[in-house]
Design an enzyme around this catalytic site. Structure first.
Site, PDB file in Angstrom:
ATOM      1  N   GLU A 129       0.848  -1.186   0.000  1.00 16.53           N
ATOM      2  CA  GLU A 129       0.000   0.000   0.000  1.00 16.53           C
ATOM      3  C   GLU A 129       0.887   1.241   0.000  1.00 16.53           C
ATOM      4  O   GLU A 129       1.834   1.317   0.793  1.00 16.53           O
ATOM      5  CB  GLU A 129      -0.911   0.027   1.227  1.00 16.53           C
ATOM      6  CG  GLU A 129      -1.910   1.159   1.177  1.00 16.53           C
ATOM      7  CD  GLU A 129      -2.895   1.175   2.346  1.00 16.53           C
ATOM      8  OE1 GLU A 129      -3.686   2.118   2.424  1.00 16.53           O
ATOM      9  OE2 GLU A 129      -2.867   0.256   3.165  1.00 16.53           O
ATOM     10  N   MET A 271       0.500  -2.822   8.602  1.00 18.86           N
ATOM     11  CA  MET A 271      -0.252  -2.967   7.357  1.00 18.86           C
ATOM     12  C   MET A 271      -1.199  -4.146   7.468  1.00 18.86           C
ATOM     13  O   MET A 271      -0.808  -5.230   7.886  1.00 18.86           O
ATOM     14  CB  MET A 271       0.721  -3.165   6.189  1.00 18.86           C
ATOM     15  CG  MET A 271       0.031  -3.341   4.852  1.00 18.86           C
ATOM     16  SD  MET A 271      -0.986  -1.901   4.429  1.00 18.86           S
ATOM     17  CE  MET A 271      -2.227  -2.667   3.404  1.00 18.86           C
ATOM     18  N   GLU A 272      -2.438  -3.929   7.033  1.00 20.19           N
ATOM     19  CA  GLU A 272      -3.540  -4.873   7.270  1.00 20.19           C
ATOM     20  C   GLU A 272      -3.666  -5.956   6.221  1.00 20.19           C
ATOM     21  O   GLU A 272      -4.748  -6.504   6.032  1.00 20.19           O
ATOM     22  CB  GLU A 272      -4.856  -4.094   7.350  1.00 20.19           C
ATOM     23  CG  GLU A 272      -5.355  -3.500   6.031  1.00 20.19           C
ATOM     24  CD  GLU A 272      -4.923  -2.081   5.757  1.00 20.19           C
ATOM     25  OE1 GLU A 272      -5.537  -1.424   4.905  1.00 20.19           O
ATOM     26  OE2 GLU A 272      -3.954  -1.621   6.409  1.00 20.19           O
ATOM     27  N   GLU A 306      -5.390  -2.697  12.848  1.00 21.72           N
ATOM     28  CA  GLU A 306      -5.131  -3.540  11.680  1.00 21.72           C
ATOM     29  C   GLU A 306      -6.100  -4.720  11.619  1.00 21.72           C
ATOM     30  O   GLU A 306      -6.530  -5.117  10.535  1.00 21.72           O
ATOM     31  CB  GLU A 306      -3.681  -4.027  11.688  1.00 21.72           C
ATOM     32  CG  GLU A 306      -2.636  -2.927  11.764  1.00 21.72           C
ATOM     33  CD  GLU A 306      -2.808  -1.839  10.718  1.00 21.72           C
ATOM     34  OE1 GLU A 306      -3.316  -2.126   9.609  1.00 21.72           O
ATOM     35  OE2 GLU A 306      -2.444  -0.681  11.006  1.00 21.72           O
ATOM     36  N   HIS A 309      -9.434  -3.630  10.224  1.00 15.37           N
ATOM     37  CA  HIS A 309      -9.392  -3.459   8.769  1.00 15.37           C
ATOM     38  C   HIS A 309      -9.885  -4.704   8.030  1.00 15.37           C
ATOM     39  O   HIS A 309     -10.225  -4.603   6.840  1.00 15.37           O
ATOM     40  CB  HIS A 309      -7.960  -3.163   8.314  1.00 15.37           C
ATOM     41  CG  HIS A 309      -7.657  -1.708   8.162  1.00 15.37           C
ATOM     42  ND1 HIS A 309      -8.475  -0.826   7.505  1.00 15.37           N
ATOM     43  CD2 HIS A 309      -6.584  -0.973   8.573  1.00 15.37           C
ATOM     44  CE1 HIS A 309      -7.933   0.377   7.518  1.00 15.37           C
ATOM     45  NE2 HIS A 309      -6.789   0.319   8.159  1.00 15.37           N
TER      46      HIS A 309
END
Length: 890
Positions: A129, A271-272, A306, A309
């Site tokens: 991302e 980061m998910e 996270e 998400h």
């Protein structure tokens, strides 16, 4: 890109068009080598039924890769059927439906941008991302192209015994020459930005979670072996988050396994990626000896964020990057409510608002101001901002408060169920809320499209004969780069009225009946509105923006007596804290006026009302200690700066310090009593009560150290050596480092050396050591920071180290960073230019302090501008840095 080249094109929301092709299935094989990693991709593409007319060319994103071969349906393409450049692979006259096979080479060990596939020490990992997947293979790298992924990873078994990717493990086994493989399959379609891969030598802890429907989910956290004892808090936080999401939102986890991997080199917090979250070590590792209370709370919040998400971002994702707050703002709201439930709701609210009013409001007032849903961008990495996250969360909070808990839950249920597996927009989110409530939120959506911080100017009058109270609210918003004149926002203003004995009943004129409610939400939708309350038998004091019901600035002419009344009588914790901040700010402004007129600050008296209000707080044993600590903490220099048109660095710093010294003198006995109640040698607990006790005791120690007596320095050093936890130890270290007292100066270097020798093997603790020195307000800090740039503890390419030293100095040490010599600006400029080529994301974020150059008078302004011009003149300036620097100078 050179500064002499044409300005890079901005991407516009209005130009959005659906993708020409969709990718139904993605099969990857990533063969990791010591020098070169080969990536083969087999993509099932078909024309998008929703797209416009067919185009003769299809461009797939790709950068920093070497193409070996390209084929369609197994047939190698001729040179006239494709072309490849630095940013894309273009297929000429592609079929309606086909399989695209590419083979490319990348070098993760040389990738310092920390985007795509890169190497963090000995671990290969990914960060895709927003647009990192295009550095792994050629792809339609956009969030509205969702695909079912199957990933096979091949690597040396000795160096990389662990091979992880998204989803569930299908197969693993050994290969020739000491290599092995693992194949993972994610059954849920996802955009490429959610792809993840990890290969290396890590250990893990395992736990399990049983969902409310009875499925057992395996939970694993992977870290270096030395850090296994620091994973327990993250695991407990994960299980709490999973249960909370089931109870509050009815959302279950949807795979058989949930994995977290911690790495040292990471541009963000975490980061998910679907089923395989990759975290910065700072957001996973925690134990009392190495982690502060703030660190424990951060781990809990980020793990929850996270995980949440999985639904608000993964199962339902954003159509394009302009909709980024659709997932981030919503998920920040969710993790904020989770943290409030895990601890003190009021304390959490105050912490969130403090960040918003100091940093996000500054962003709204600067050259990078943008709406929660931006209209354009040059580099999307520059829009992972407080506006997207924190202000986006406030927009969701306003919706939740306007609807109430029951309707908001119905709205989120409808949103998740209707859009499961889709890439959607902010309009889709608001539409779900409108449908369940029957309300029209057309005006409310201006929060998404208009930048800036609205100002509410409030005036009032009291009619004793009619027992009526009139409250007039006028809203306005300053011009921002994207828009000169703002249309009125839809602003919920939670409020109450206070009489001499406490809250008064609220009955709006025309409502009829009898009201015993002492709290209500006014909906301000016009430029000016007047609300009349009946049955008010005394002159009231309005308690406005309870719980900070909207992200706005408030202007109301409170007297200092009004503020002390709010501090003691209002039922809302946020309003009590805010009143304490306003009263303290006014006292500091008294000192600033004296400073600017040349007076001796030691001769200026602190308003007795502030002293007595603080004394009352310190003597009230029934109050939440964490709230008392917050109320006794003076407004920060950064917050005070945001209240000024032109920022007077010395006046702010010296005036705030003078008030602190005066309070330390007047309340010394009370602070000693508070500190004496704290036993820093007891076993550590991460409970809200224990955290509150430590926060108040260490604040008391901070005030006591201002008295500069040798006895207090000895007390502080004793806490440093004997405390059982990092919170108390680091607090003592900070006070010794920051104290100008001779006794402290004698001990400073010994204590700093002792700390480093104890913890040099713990990277995150060393970050704290760097940060303490970088934020010291005493003279000589500039020279110390320069020395630390060459210290073995500092890595000029590691984001955590950069944040701990360079960002901490430039954002958290105004009196030294803004030294009239301009050395602080030059130091920051040097780091920006160094990182520009290696890690432009971090370089652009470092620039923030310089973007506010217009708000500093005289020579400072010119020096800051000169650094921006120097940076903009860099021949190979990145898009990230170019966008921030050019907008700042425009």
């Amino acid at each position: 890109m050179s500064a002499r080249d044409a300005q890079p094109n901005a991407i516009q929301l209005k130009d959005y068009r659906a993708p020409d092709y969709l990718i139904d299935r993605t099969d990857l094989r990533v063969d990791i080598g010591d020098e070169v990693t080969q990536v083969s991709a087999d993509l099932a593409l078909r024309r998008n039924p929703s797209a416009d007319q067919p185009v003769p060319e299809l461009a797939l994103n790709g950068s920093d890769m070497h193409l070996i071969s390209v084929a369609i349906d197994g047939r190698p393409l001729e040179s006239h059927e494709f072309r490849v450049d630095e940013e894309s692979l273009v297929l000429i006259n592609p079929p309606e439906e086909f399989r695209l096979q590419t083979l490319g080479e990348i070098k993760p060990q040389l990738n310092k941008s920390l985007e795509g596939l890169y190497k963090s020490r000995t671990i290969y990992c990914t960060q895709c991302e927003a647009e990192g997947f295009r550095k792994i293979t050629w792809y339609l790298d956009r969030p509205d192209v969702m695909s079912e992924f199957t990933t096979t990873i091949v690597a040396d078994k000795t160096r990389c015994p662990l091979l992880l990717s998204n989803g569930n493990l299908l197969e693993e086994g050994d290969l020739e020459h000491g290599r092995h493989f693992a194949t993972w399959h994610d059954p849920h379609k996802k955009p490429a930005y959610l792809f993840a891969l990890v290969a290396g030598d890590l250990q893990h802890i395992t736990d399990h979670f049983t969902t409310r429907s009875g499925r057992e989910v395996t939970l694993k956290i992977y870290v270096e072996e030395k850090d296994l004892d620091k994973c327990g808090h993250a695991m407990e936080s994960l299980k709490h988050a999973m249960r909370w999401d089931e109870e509050r939102y009815g959302r279950e986890y949807d795979l058989d396994i949930f994995m977290i991997v911690a790495v040292d080199d990471f541009n963000m917090g975490a980061m998910e990626n679907k089923g395989l979250n990759i975290f910065n070590t700072a957001c996973v590792l925690a134990k009392p000896e190495t982690t502060t209370d703030t660190g424990f709370q951060r781990v809990e919040a980020v793990v929850a964020h996270e995980y949440f998400h999985n639904w608000s971002g993964n199962r339902v994702t954003c159509r394009d990057w302009f909709q980024l707050s659709l997932k981030e703002g919503f998920t920040v709201y969710r993790d904020s409510m989770f943290s409030a439930d895990m601890g003190s709701p009021t304390v959490k609210r105050v912490e969130d608002v403090s960040m918003l009013r100091t940093a996000q409001f500054a962003e709204d007032a600067g050259p990078m101001a943008h709406p929660v849903r931006p209209d354009s961008y040059i580099e999307i990495s520059n829009f992972y901002t407080l506006t997207i996250y924190e202000k986006g969360s406030e927009v969701v909070r306003m919706l939740a408060n306007l609807l109430g808990p029951e309707l908001f839950r119905k709205g989120t249920d409808l949103y998740f169920d209707r859009h499961d597996g889709q890439a959607v927009t902010t309009e889709d989110f608001v539409a779900a809320m409108e449908e369940v409530s029957g309300r029209d939120f057309t005006q409310f959506k201006r929060w998404y499209s208009q930048a800036g911080t609205p100002l509410l100017e409030v005036s009032d009058s009291y009619d004793a004969e009619q027992d009526e109270y009139h409250l007039t609210i006028r809203q306005s918003c300053r011009p921002t780069p994207e828009c000169g004149r703002k249309q009125p926002f839809h602003i919920p203003v939670a409020m109450g009225l206070l009489g001499a004995a406490g809250p008064l009943p609220l009955l709006l004129q025309g409502e009829g009946g009898d009201s015993s409610s002492t709290h209500r939400v006014l909906e301000v939708t016009e430029e000016e509105q007047t609300f009349t309350f009946e049955g008010i038998h005394e002159q009231p004091v309005p308690a406005l923006l309870r719980d900070f019901s909207a992200p706005v600035k408030l202007q109301y002419d409170y007297s200092r007596d009004n503020l002390t009344q709010l501090m003691s009588l209002d039922s809302d914790g946020f309003c009590r804290w805010d009143a304490s901040q306003q009263l303290a700010r006014r006292v500091i402004e008294d000192f600033m006026a004296a400073y600017l007129s040349g007076e001796d600050l030691t001769q200026v008296k602190v308003d007795a009302r502030l002293i007595e209000a603080y004394r009352t707080l310190l003597n009230d044993e029934h109050l939440d200690k964490a709230m008392v600590a917050l109320m006794l903490t003076l407004p920060s220099e950064a917050y005070i700066s945001e209240q000024m048109e032109q920022i007077e660095v010395e006046a702010i710093h010296h005036s705030r310090q003078a008030v602190r010294h005066a309070l330390a003198l007047e309340l010394e006995a009370e602070f000693r009593s508070v500190y004496a109640d704290h036993d820093y040698s007891v076993a550590y607990e991460v409970s809200a009560q224990a955290i509150a006790q430590r926060s108040l005791a260490n604040l008391a120690l901070e005030y006591l150290m201002l008295r500069q007596g040798p006895g207090v320095v000895a007390l502080c050093e004793q806490q440093y050596h004997q405390s059982s936890n990092m919170t108390d130890r680091l607090s003592a270290l900070t006070q010794i480092v920051n104290s100008p007292a001779h006794a402290a100066a004698e001990r400073k270097e010994d204590v700093l050396n002792d700390f480093y020798q104890r913890w040099q093997g713990e990277s995150l603790v060393v970050d704290q050591w760097l940060r303490v020195q970088a934020t010291c307000p005493l003279p000589g800090t500039m020279e110390r920071v320069r020395a630390l740039e060459s210290h073995p503890a500092f890595d000029p390419l590691n984001p955590n180290k950069i944040r701990a030293l360079v960002a901490a100095f430039s954002n958290g040490n105004a009196i030294n960073f803004h030294a009239t010599s301009g050395e602080g600006y030059e130091l920051l400029g040097n780091h920006v230019l160094r990182l520009n080529a290696e890690n432009p994301q971090i370089a652009a974020r470092l620039l923030t302090p310089l973007t506010r150059w217009r708000r500093y008078p005289g020579e400072r302004s010119e020096q800051m501008r000169a650094q921006l011009e120097r940076i903009l003149a860099e021949p190979k300036i990145s898009k990230d840095v170019y966008e921030v620097a050019s907008k700042s100078l425009a």
